[in-house]
Design a protein around this motif. Sequence first.
Motif, PDB file in Angstrom:
ATOM      1  N   UNK A  41       7.928  -7.203  -8.264  1.00 37.30           N
ATOM      2  CA  UNK A  41       7.290  -6.809  -7.181  1.00 37.30           C
ATOM      3  C   UNK A  41       7.320  -5.305  -7.279  1.00 37.30           C
ATOM      4  N   UNK A  42       8.656  -4.968  -7.326  1.00 41.13           N
ATOM      5  CA  UNK A  42       8.593  -3.489  -7.565  1.00 41.13           C
ATOM      6  C   UNK A  42       7.795  -2.663  -8.649  1.00 41.13           C
ATOM      7  N   UNK A  43       7.995  -3.469  -9.877  1.00 40.13           N
ATOM      8  CA  UNK A  43       6.999  -3.156 -10.950  1.00 40.13           C
ATOM      9  C   UNK A  43       5.796  -2.817 -10.568  1.00 40.13           C
ATOM     10  N   UNK A  44       5.418  -3.939  -9.947  1.00 37.94           N
ATOM     11  CA  UNK A  44       3.858  -3.659  -9.463  1.00 37.94           C
ATOM     12  C   UNK A  44       3.674  -2.405  -8.481  1.00 37.94           C
ATOM     13  N   UNK A  45       4.452  -2.337  -7.383  1.00 36.83           N
ATOM     14  CA  UNK A  45       4.362  -1.024  -6.818  1.00 36.83           C
ATOM     15  C   UNK A  45       4.275   0.089  -7.406  1.00 36.83           C
ATOM     16  N   UNK A  46       5.193   0.271  -8.349  1.00 33.26           N
ATOM     17  CA  UNK A  46       5.322   1.247  -9.297  1.00 33.26           C
ATOM     18  C   UNK A  46       4.137   1.636 -10.329  1.00 33.26           C
ATOM     19  N   UNK A  47       3.483   0.316 -10.450  1.00 33.83           N
ATOM     20  CA  UNK A  47       2.314   0.552 -11.202  1.00 33.83           C
ATOM     21  C   UNK A  47       1.021   0.983 -10.225  1.00 33.83           C
ATOM     22  N   UNK A  48       1.245   0.433  -8.946  1.00 30.67           N
ATOM     23  CA  UNK A  48       0.313   0.757  -8.093  1.00 30.67           C
ATOM     24  C   UNK A  48       0.063   2.275  -7.739  1.00 30.67           C
ATOM     25  N   UNK A  91      11.915   3.914  -8.359  1.00 31.65           N
ATOM     26  CA  UNK A  91      12.982   3.852  -9.350  1.00 31.65           C
ATOM     27  C   UNK A  91      14.362   3.544  -9.024  1.00 31.65           C
ATOM     28  N   UNK A  92      14.671   4.378  -7.746  1.00 36.34           N
ATOM     29  CA  UNK A  92      15.941   4.270  -7.096  1.00 36.34           C
ATOM     30  C   UNK A  92      16.244   2.638  -6.927  1.00 36.34           C
ATOM     31  N   UNK A  93      15.196   2.043  -6.098  1.00 37.25           N
ATOM     32  CA  UNK A  93      15.361   0.690  -5.517  1.00 37.25           C
ATOM     33  C   UNK A  93      15.312  -0.353  -6.914  1.00 37.25           C
ATOM     34  N   UNK A  94      14.595   0.047  -7.842  1.00 37.23           N
ATOM     35  CA  UNK A  94      14.564  -0.693  -9.092  1.00 37.23           C
ATOM     36  C   UNK A  94      16.261  -0.931  -9.749  1.00 37.23           C
ATOM     37  N   UNK A  95      16.532   0.300  -9.610  1.00 35.69           N
ATOM     38  CA  UNK A  95      18.080   0.546 -10.189  1.00 35.69           C
ATOM     39  C   UNK A  95      18.897  -0.270  -9.441  1.00 35.69           C
ATOM     40  N   UNK A  96      18.777   0.004  -8.126  1.00 35.46           N
ATOM     41  CA  UNK A  96      19.867  -0.706  -7.463  1.00 35.46           C
ATOM     42  C   UNK A  96      19.638  -2.054  -7.380  1.00 35.46           C
ATOM     43  N   UNK A  97      18.411  -2.658  -7.469  1.00 36.11           N
ATOM     44  CA  UNK A  97      18.283  -4.289  -7.519  1.00 36.11           C
ATOM     45  C   UNK A  97      18.814  -4.661  -8.961  1.00 36.11           C
TER      46      UNK A  97
END
Length: 194
Positions: free
Chosen positions: A1-8, A182-188
């Motif tokens: 989900x966050x990868x999609x947000x990053x791409x968006x 990126x910070x949220x992805x790393x935390x997850x």
Amino acid sequence: MLRLLSLALSLIVMAAPALASGLPTPADNVLRIPGALPSLPPTSGDAAADPDEIVRKAMEAKLTGNIVGTEDLLAAAIMIYNGRIASNPKDVDALNGRALARLETDDPGGKNDAYTAIELLTTAINTTPPDGTLYHKRARAYRTLQQFDLAVADYNRAIALRPDQTSWAFDLRAVNLERRVKEVNEAESMIGNQ
């Protein structure tokens, strides 16, 4: 989900009018000498292939889950950027664009393009009068490498030098959002590894 947000976020940023705003500066003339682009079959009925638009379409396709053909789109964009760089090895816009396209295909060579653009821009910044466009272009290269602190510093300097470029404030907000993603992805990732 966050990868999609990053791409968006990347897609929004690429579509922003920031890339097309403002008048050319002397630095633009030094760093980008227009040359003939290699011909490509038209995409989606377009008369001419714009590599930035091709990368945007590939990222949009990935975002919507339609990954069929994205590698071909990115390869076509890389081919155009290669032609521009062959004509002018100091074309930092082409280096930045090729870096993004190559990194989207997981080609580690994309980082080399971004670092080359940073070196060229740093030299220009250190040897010419202050120019917001140079800082803006270097901020894009730092952003491609996800070096967000350096990108933010350069966006702030660019905006201070060229307050007329209001779209650059959008770029600054977008890079701050990308940093948060990126910070949220790393935390997850850290939570998932426990």
